[in-house]
Design a protein around this motif. Sequence first.
Motif, PDB file in Angstrom:
ATOM      1  N   GLU A 109      -2.613   2.563 -11.821  1.00 19.97           N
ATOM      2  CA  GLU A 109      -2.672   1.459 -10.869  1.00 19.97           C
ATOM      3  C   GLU A 109      -2.438   0.096 -11.539  1.00 19.97           C
ATOM      4  O   GLU A 109      -1.619  -0.694 -11.056  1.00 19.97           O
ATOM      5  N   ARG A 112       1.250  -0.260 -12.266  1.00 18.04           N
ATOM      6  CA  ARG A 112       2.020  -0.505 -11.050  1.00 18.04           C
ATOM      7  C   ARG A 112       1.854  -1.948 -10.588  1.00 18.04           C
ATOM      8  O   ARG A 112       2.816  -2.600 -10.154  1.00 18.04           O
ATOM      9  N   THR A 116       5.003  -4.413 -10.228  1.00 21.84           N
ATOM     10  CA  THR A 116       5.459  -4.958  -8.952  1.00 21.84           C
ATOM     11  C   THR A 116       5.326  -6.478  -8.903  1.00 21.84           C
ATOM     12  O   THR A 116       6.115  -7.150  -8.236  1.00 21.84           O
ATOM     13  N   ALA A 119       8.400  -7.589 -10.463  1.00 23.21           N
ATOM     14  CA  ALA A 119       9.565  -7.404  -9.595  1.00 23.21           C
ATOM     15  C   ALA A 119       9.753  -8.575  -8.644  1.00 23.21           C
ATOM     16  O   ALA A 119      10.854  -8.806  -8.153  1.00 23.21           O
ATOM     17  N   HIS A 120       8.654  -9.311  -8.379  1.00 26.13           N
ATOM     18  CA  HIS A 120       8.760 -10.411  -7.414  1.00 26.13           C
ATOM     19  C   HIS A 120       8.652 -11.788  -8.058  1.00 26.13           C
ATOM     20  O   HIS A 120       8.706 -12.785  -7.346  1.00 26.13           O
ATOM     21  N   LEU A 175       7.696   4.811 -11.006  1.00 20.49           N
ATOM     22  CA  LEU A 175       7.381   3.708 -10.115  1.00 20.49           C
ATOM     23  C   LEU A 175       7.775   4.038  -8.672  1.00 20.49           C
ATOM     24  O   LEU A 175       7.041   3.705  -7.733  1.00 20.49           O
ATOM     25  N   GLN A 176       8.900   4.700  -8.491  1.00 26.27           N
ATOM     26  CA  GLN A 176       9.355   5.016  -7.141  1.00 26.27           C
ATOM     27  C   GLN A 176       8.832   6.357  -6.640  1.00 26.27           C
ATOM     28  O   GLN A 176       9.189   6.783  -5.554  1.00 26.27           O
ATOM     29  N   ARG A 177       8.029   7.012  -7.455  1.00 24.17           N
ATOM     30  CA  ARG A 177       7.475   8.315  -7.089  1.00 24.17           C
ATOM     31  C   ARG A 177       8.601   9.277  -6.690  1.00 24.17           C
ATOM     32  O   ARG A 177       8.507  10.009  -5.697  1.00 24.17           O
TER      33      ARG A 177
ATOM     34  N   ALA B 115      10.837  -1.455  -2.388  1.00 20.55           N
ATOM     35  CA  ALA B 115      10.566  -0.713  -3.625  1.00 20.55           C
ATOM     36  C   ALA B 115       9.123  -0.902  -4.086  1.00 20.55           C
ATOM     37  O   ALA B 115       8.464   0.045  -4.523  1.00 20.55           O
ATOM     38  N   THR B 116       8.606  -2.120  -3.965  1.00 22.00           N
ATOM     39  CA  THR B 116       7.246  -2.346  -4.448  1.00 22.00           C
ATOM     40  C   THR B 116       6.203  -1.817  -3.462  1.00 22.00           C
ATOM     41  O   THR B 116       5.120  -1.396  -3.880  1.00 22.00           O
ATOM     42  N   ILE B 118       6.666   0.907  -1.839  1.00 23.45           N
ATOM     43  CA  ILE B 118       6.688   2.327  -2.189  1.00 23.45           C
ATOM     44  C   ILE B 118       5.853   2.579  -3.444  1.00 23.45           C
ATOM     45  O   ILE B 118       5.128   3.571  -3.536  1.00 23.45           O
ATOM     46  N   ALA B 119       5.936   1.653  -4.389  1.00 23.95           N
ATOM     47  CA  ALA B 119       5.216   1.845  -5.643  1.00 23.95           C
ATOM     48  C   ALA B 119       3.708   1.903  -5.439  1.00 23.95           C
ATOM     49  O   ALA B 119       2.981   2.454  -6.271  1.00 23.95           O
ATOM     50  N   HIS B 120       3.230   1.324  -4.323  1.00 28.35           N
ATOM     51  CA  HIS B 120       1.782   1.275  -4.100  1.00 28.35           C
ATOM     52  C   HIS B 120       1.330   2.180  -2.969  1.00 28.35           C
ATOM     53  O   HIS B 120       0.143   2.213  -2.658  1.00 28.35           O
ATOM     54  N   ASP B 121       2.252   2.885  -2.323  1.00 32.72           N
ATOM     55  CA  ASP B 121       1.869   3.641  -1.136  1.00 32.72           C
ATOM     56  C   ASP B 121       2.546   5.015  -1.134  1.00 32.72           C
ATOM     57  O   ASP B 121       3.693   5.159  -0.731  1.00 32.72           O
ATOM     58  N   PRO B 122       1.819   6.033  -1.587  1.00 29.31           N
ATOM     59  CA  PRO B 122       2.406   7.376  -1.695  1.00 29.31           C
ATOM     60  C   PRO B 122       2.962   7.897  -0.373  1.00 29.31           C
ATOM     61  O   PRO B 122       4.007   8.552  -0.370  1.00 29.31           O
TER      62      PRO B 122
END
Lengths: 201, 201, 201, 201
Positions: A109, A112, A116, A119-120, A175-177, B115-116, B118-122
């Motif tokens: 966590e 991540r 992220t 990324a922003h 990161l993108q699972r 993308a981000t 997604i990175a935090h939400d399975p």
Amino acid sequence: MTTQRPSSNPARRSEASRRAILTAAFELVGEVGYAKLSIEGIAARAGVGKQTIYRWWPSKGTVLLDAFLMLSGGQDGEAALPDTGDLEADLKTVLRATVAELNDPRYDEPMRALATEIAHDPELAAAYSERLDGPMRELKKERLRAAQRAGQLALDLDLDVAVEMVWGPLLNRWLQRGGPLTPGYADSVVETALNGLRPRG
Amino acid sequence: MTTQRPSSNPARRSEASRRAILTAAFELVGEVGYAKLSIEGIAARAGVGKQTIYRWWPSKGTVLLDAFLMLSGGQDGEAALPDTGDLEADLKTVLRATVAELNDPRYDEPMRALATEIAHDPELAAAYSERLDGPMRELKKERLRAAQRAGQLALDLDLDVAVEMVWGPLLNRWLQRGGPLTPGYADSVVETALNGLRPRG
Amino acid sequence: MTTQRPSSNPARRSEASRRAILTAAFELVGEVGYAKLSIEGIAARAGVGKQTIYRWWPSKGTVLLDAFLMLSGGQDGEAALPDTGDLEADLKTVLRATVAELNDPRYDEPMRALATEIAHDPELAAAYSERLDGPMRELKKERLRAAQRAGQLALDLDLDVAVEMVWGPLLNRWLQRGGPLTPGYADSVVETALNGLRPRG
Amino acid sequence: MTTQRPSSNPARRSEASRRAILTAAFELVGEVGYAKLSIEGIAARAGVGKQTIYRWWPSKGTVLLDAFLMLSGGQDGEAALPDTGDLEADLKTVLRATVAELNDPRYDEPMRALATEIAHDPELAAAYSERLDGPMRELKKERLRAAQRAGQLALDLDLDVAVEMVWGPLLNRWLQRGGPLTPGYADSVVETALNGLRPRG
DNA sequence: GTATAAACGAGACGGTACGTCGCGTCTTTAA
DNA sequence: TTAAAGACGCGACGTACCGTCTCGTTTATAC
């Protein structure tokens, strides 16, 4: 940190508060998740006034970055990737370790969250690049350079591309699972990166 | 979609509101950035009550995903990657197009947002995988399979790994801002992925 | 109810729904209190669509008023205040009964709800005055008129003022919670109203 | 006010915000009516965050009560009812003034709002009783006590009942819109209360 | 008997306000 | 001067209801 905002005198800065804040931030993001991580929460957990955070960090992301720097601060500088002479084996060792870390809920966590935020936030990305990723990447390139010297890698390689060829697929999947992160996957990536997709003679 | 939340009756759903919401979401994230994207803002822009969003989407991320699906909905189904017989050239074409898209400010922010999330939400990741990434990946694998048949790729390749070997480095550099995204970089990635890091013959 | 909105045909009105709505409204206001009484709640409790309420009643207050009318509908018309010949005793009897009712939790909240709606809605006040309070007041005045005839009341009394002199203090104390509502208080009010504040010869 | 909620420190409270809130509340309820009075509206009019209201007042009713207290704060303490020696004349003077105030649109709506909040909130009723109605009632009783000493009132009167006998009918007619509030009505109430309903020898 | 038009249940819709959370700023008090 | 504490203006959250508006579905005359 000489580029810190000049209006505050770093000399007076409370080291105890700084450590408490970074520790609280890292722990909290692991416990409540990135979405519920708040400056107020960090301040409360650290037993610190909110202003003390705003005084020294411009954003939540920079707090996280500093938290990671504090944690990785110990072995900083002299660390190096293993070099047994067998590049493939060494890379598999390293990528398997990375896989293990990314699968560890204590680090998943927080990482991540940092990724992220980066990324922003271009500024945070630059700081991350300079202070965490850059040194790391240098170690990786150093190992690849040694392999080049040993004739195990093409001499005309762009080492930055080479590094991304090895670590990029793994980090992207994480990161993108995009799929499960297993030791076997780490091995596959290393082998495929080294041999390429084309058939070998 | 029989798995829709049973408490609401999809038959009564307003298609006009749905489109307005998705359009507003996509536009807004591009204009104000992900950090300032709010459900309230989307509702206001779409001329819609907040509850209409909460009724049909469980999170901001799913709204974004649906927005992407709506945009890419037109050419859905029959699309395919170019196949001139020259795999390397075809992949460079595709990756250069991807680079162009990722550099386009109209798509950069929205894609980062998705993308981000997604990175935090399975759950969102699963939906993304099933509805957007999965079909896309299938096209990519299909092109690689054709190359295998033509003897241009090793027959024992794991095609999922192969796809990630080509797109992973690029996406990772983009999302983490690890360096500039140029057409030349796209070419380098394709070449290196095909030939591997090791010296050839 | 011939003055009902002419666009709807009362002939087609569902009596079952009407009763269910009024019953639900009365019960709900007693259970959840006036502040949390909602049209949606009434509709749900009554098993009725919201539109059925909006079709026949212009406001929450009129629903409440009709609920009271339905409850008091049985003994309507022929009711009269007791007349034993002893005005003081009769008034005490009636006021003690009123005190008991106002202290009954089943009626307290609903009555407060109606009273406060009336306080803010002149139209509702007019309807209340015409359909509930008016007939009630007529009974009271009738009893006082009988006492006048018996020489127990001054002949030049304004009977409306007289009625308010007896019931006003009680209702005011009740609604404003100005003090405890006890049988003894009812007696005091009756005695004081009859004798006046001045000393009697 | 030592019983203030302990989580907030009243010492830090902004007096400017407090006054702005109370003023805005009083004005707004007069302008838009009680039904459309909202915390949000008060906050906006006062130029204040909603939280500042929720921090210091538990309900809309307590804000209104404080608004009335602020307005009546000036002449607090030393005020007294007129005493010319003629009780009937004095009471008529006071009740006519009350009638005028209740007919004044600037006060009518706010007072109805407070009165109906009190009707539904026992805690607010207690606060009202202690801080506004109690002191007022004491002044009234004081005037009646003086009349008792002068032999103009019965000595065995319950003064609380007596006060309600004079003011109750008026307030009840006002709040329930039971009839017109005129100076003549005020006179009638005073006369009838003093003389009683029974004929005087 | 059937058609036909209303009233009906259900509930989605654009809105407003709710009461809460967290933002980043500012002020107060103590060390 | 820094720090803990926390009030402040502000904005968004996710929820509850508002009153309006379709939807099919009864239902109850009027043909």
